[in-house]
Design a protein around this motif. Structure first.
Motif, PDB file in Angstrom:
ATOM      1  N   LYS A  97       0.862  -1.186   0.000  1.00 52.39           N
ATOM      2  CA  LYS A  97       0.000   0.000   0.000  1.00 52.39           C
ATOM      3  C   LYS A  97       0.897   1.233   0.000  1.00 52.39           C
ATOM      4  N   GLU A 139      -5.548  -2.997   1.195  1.00 47.27           N
ATOM      5  CA  GLU A 139      -5.722  -2.109   2.340  1.00 47.27           C
ATOM      6  C   GLU A 139      -5.085  -2.694   3.606  1.00 47.27           C
ATOM      7  N   LYS A 140      -4.857  -4.001   3.607  1.00 49.64           N
ATOM      8  CA  LYS A 140      -4.160  -4.651   4.722  1.00 49.64           C
ATOM      9  C   LYS A 140      -2.921  -5.348   4.147  1.00 49.64           C
TER      10      LYS A 140
END
Length: 505
Positions: free
Chosen positions: A211, A237-238
């Motif tokens: 990210k 996102e993770k």
């Protein structure tokens, strides 16, 4: 009447003076057929032969599908399960590498051990080398040797490859791995005179993710994103990797929190020394000519904390690595986009790709592609190839093997099955390594088997057991005080005595 009285007196005296006695009876001998079911037998394509035995045999398979072989433990368990057995018949490759020593186990049981040499099946397919670990969406490679016939390859139950092999040859088979998990690959050869099947497994791991966090547009964003995606990374996102470009003071708490959670962080920018989380406390900005032709801006650190180390790229101080819970990599080359354009244009090289490869190794982001030899000849130096992220350390059992670059050469090893561990930053991948002796019976430890046979006064047999094995004996202990039958006899005799006496009266 006198006879009944005498019997009653005799039974009472036996209960008082000789309530317990032992009978040692001769019984028909039977044996325990111990069959090694471990992975080393499977990899060597070994199977127990058909045995002609004049005695009954109780089959007992031990260590089924296990990577370790415990012959001593199996002998003790066989004696415990079949205490009246007269001998043990053992079918194994002799690769004992765990548990009780077989000689000590033989001494404890006192049973003769007859050893049979397993038969090796005639093979139509053999695996030379294969990909053991890979990430989803990548292509695994299997190097096999096949005889003449029709070759089929299945992943789980789906056919993915077919070829007519005209003569014995070595074939490289690529297999695209779409789903994560432990995937079974099945090879089937259908020949005119010989058919064969062989299976192996490959562990498919999740694709690494990243990210990018930046408060304003930056040229570095597009170039870094493209390089990572070409290496098989996906945005998430993770993510496994956080990339901060020109981070602000307000993001300091977030970076500290990520480090405490053992995350991996890559930071890039020219104005980053105002963040107290960094090991870099001061720097000077200067212009240099990199590799004699590329003009670059670099940050030269003035103070580096003891916990941090300098990362060198072509003998240039190009980054600071800081481990504190997680791993933080601070680039000292803030204009990576310029490195890419200049190296491509002036040197016809993609130095940004090489730089990111080194950064990812330091950060320990797991993106493995490990090719292992399936069977290793004893005392040879076979290569293990890392096409993805190389591990920080490699252990064979408990011995550490140094890693240098993308190839590791195994040290000379005696025959046996070994645990091999690939240690990455925060992750460990385990597998097994089978080392065989090409001279001593195709991976069979004949010497170990012969020692067991001699120590137990047994022998090595081929297809027929000897008929002169010592007859078995069975020991029976009888305690009359705890036997209701003796009391029942006394009562019956007393009743009979009373009936006879009443008739006479």
């Amino acid at each position: 009447m006198k006879i009944l009285r005498i019997l009653i007196i005799v039974l009472v005296l036996i209960l008082i003076f000789a309530p317990e006695f032992t009978l040692n009876l001769r019984v028909k001998t039977y044996g325990v057929f111990l069959i090694d079911g471990s992975r080393s037998m499977e990899r060597n394509r070994l199977s127990p032969p058909d045995i002609k035995s004049p005695y009954p045999l109780k089959k007992f398979v031990f260590d089924y599908k296990r990577e370790r072989t415990g012959i001593g433990d199996a002998i003790l368990k066989a004696k415990e399960r079949y205490p009246d057995a007269g001998f043990i018949l053992l079918s194994s490759d002799g690769m004992n590498n765990t548990g009780e020593d077989p000689i000590l186990a033989i001494e404890k049981t006192g049973l003769p051990v007859f050893v049979i040499i397993p038969e090796q099946k005639e093979t139509g397919i053999s695996i030379i080398k294969s990909t053991h670990f890979i990430t989803e969406g990548d292509t695994a490679l299997y190097y096999i040797k096949a005889n003449k016939g029709k070759l089929l390859v299945f992943v789980e139950k789906k056919k993915i490859y077919e070829k007519q092999v005209k003569d014995a040859e070595e074939i490289s088979i690529p297999v695209f791995m779409r789903k994560r998990g432990k995937r079974k690959i099945l090879f089937i050869l259908k020949g005119e005179s010989l058919s064969d099947t062989l299976e192996t497994y490959t562990s498919v791991l999740p694709r690494p993710s990243f990210k990018i966090i930046s408060e304003r547009p930056d040229w570095n964003m597009g170039f870094i994103r493209r390089e990572l995606m070409e290496k098989g990374y996906v945005e998430s996102e993770k993510p496994d990797l956080y990339i901060f470009i020109n981070p602000l003071k307000e993001q300091e708490d977030k970076i500290k929190s990520l480090l405490q959670k053992k995350k991996r962080i890559f930071m890039l920018g020219e104005n980053i020394t105002n963040l107290s989380v960094l090991p870099l406390r001061g720097y000077s900005r200067k212009e240099i000519t990199f590799l004699e032709r590329i003009p670059m801006t670099v940050l030269s650190p003035k103070v580096v904390l003891p916990e941090a180390t300098i990362f060198y790229f072509y003998n240039l101080e190009a980054g600071v690595v800081y481990r504190h819970g997680g791993v933080l990599f601070q680039s000292l080359m803030p204009q990576l986009w310029k490195l890419h354009l200049s190296s491509q244009g002036l040197l016809n090289k993609n130095l940004l790709s090489a730089y990111m490869d080194s950064v990812l190794v330091y950060l320990g982001v797991l993106n493995p592609h490990i090719e292992l030899p399936v069977k290793v000849p004893e005392f040879s130096t076979q290569p293990i190839i890392f096409k993805g992220t190389p591990p920080e350390m490699v252990f064979i059992d408990t011995s550490q093997i140094p890693v240098q670059g993308d190839t590791l050469y195994l040290p000379p090893l005696p025959p046996g099955t070994y645990k091999i561990s690939f240690v990455f930053q925060g992750d460990t991948l385990n597998d097994s390594l089978d080392v065989f002796s090409p001279v001593e019976g195709r991976g069979i430890n004949i010497e170990e088997l012969e020692v067991m046979a001699r120590a137990s006064k047994g022998g090595i047999v081929r297809n027929t057991l000897p008929s002169d094995i010592v007859p078995g004996r069975k020991t029976i202990k009888i305690n009359l005080r705890h036997n209701p039958l003796i009391y029942l006899l006394i009562i019956l005799f007393l009743i009979a005595e009373w009936v006879i006496w009443m008739r006479r009266v």
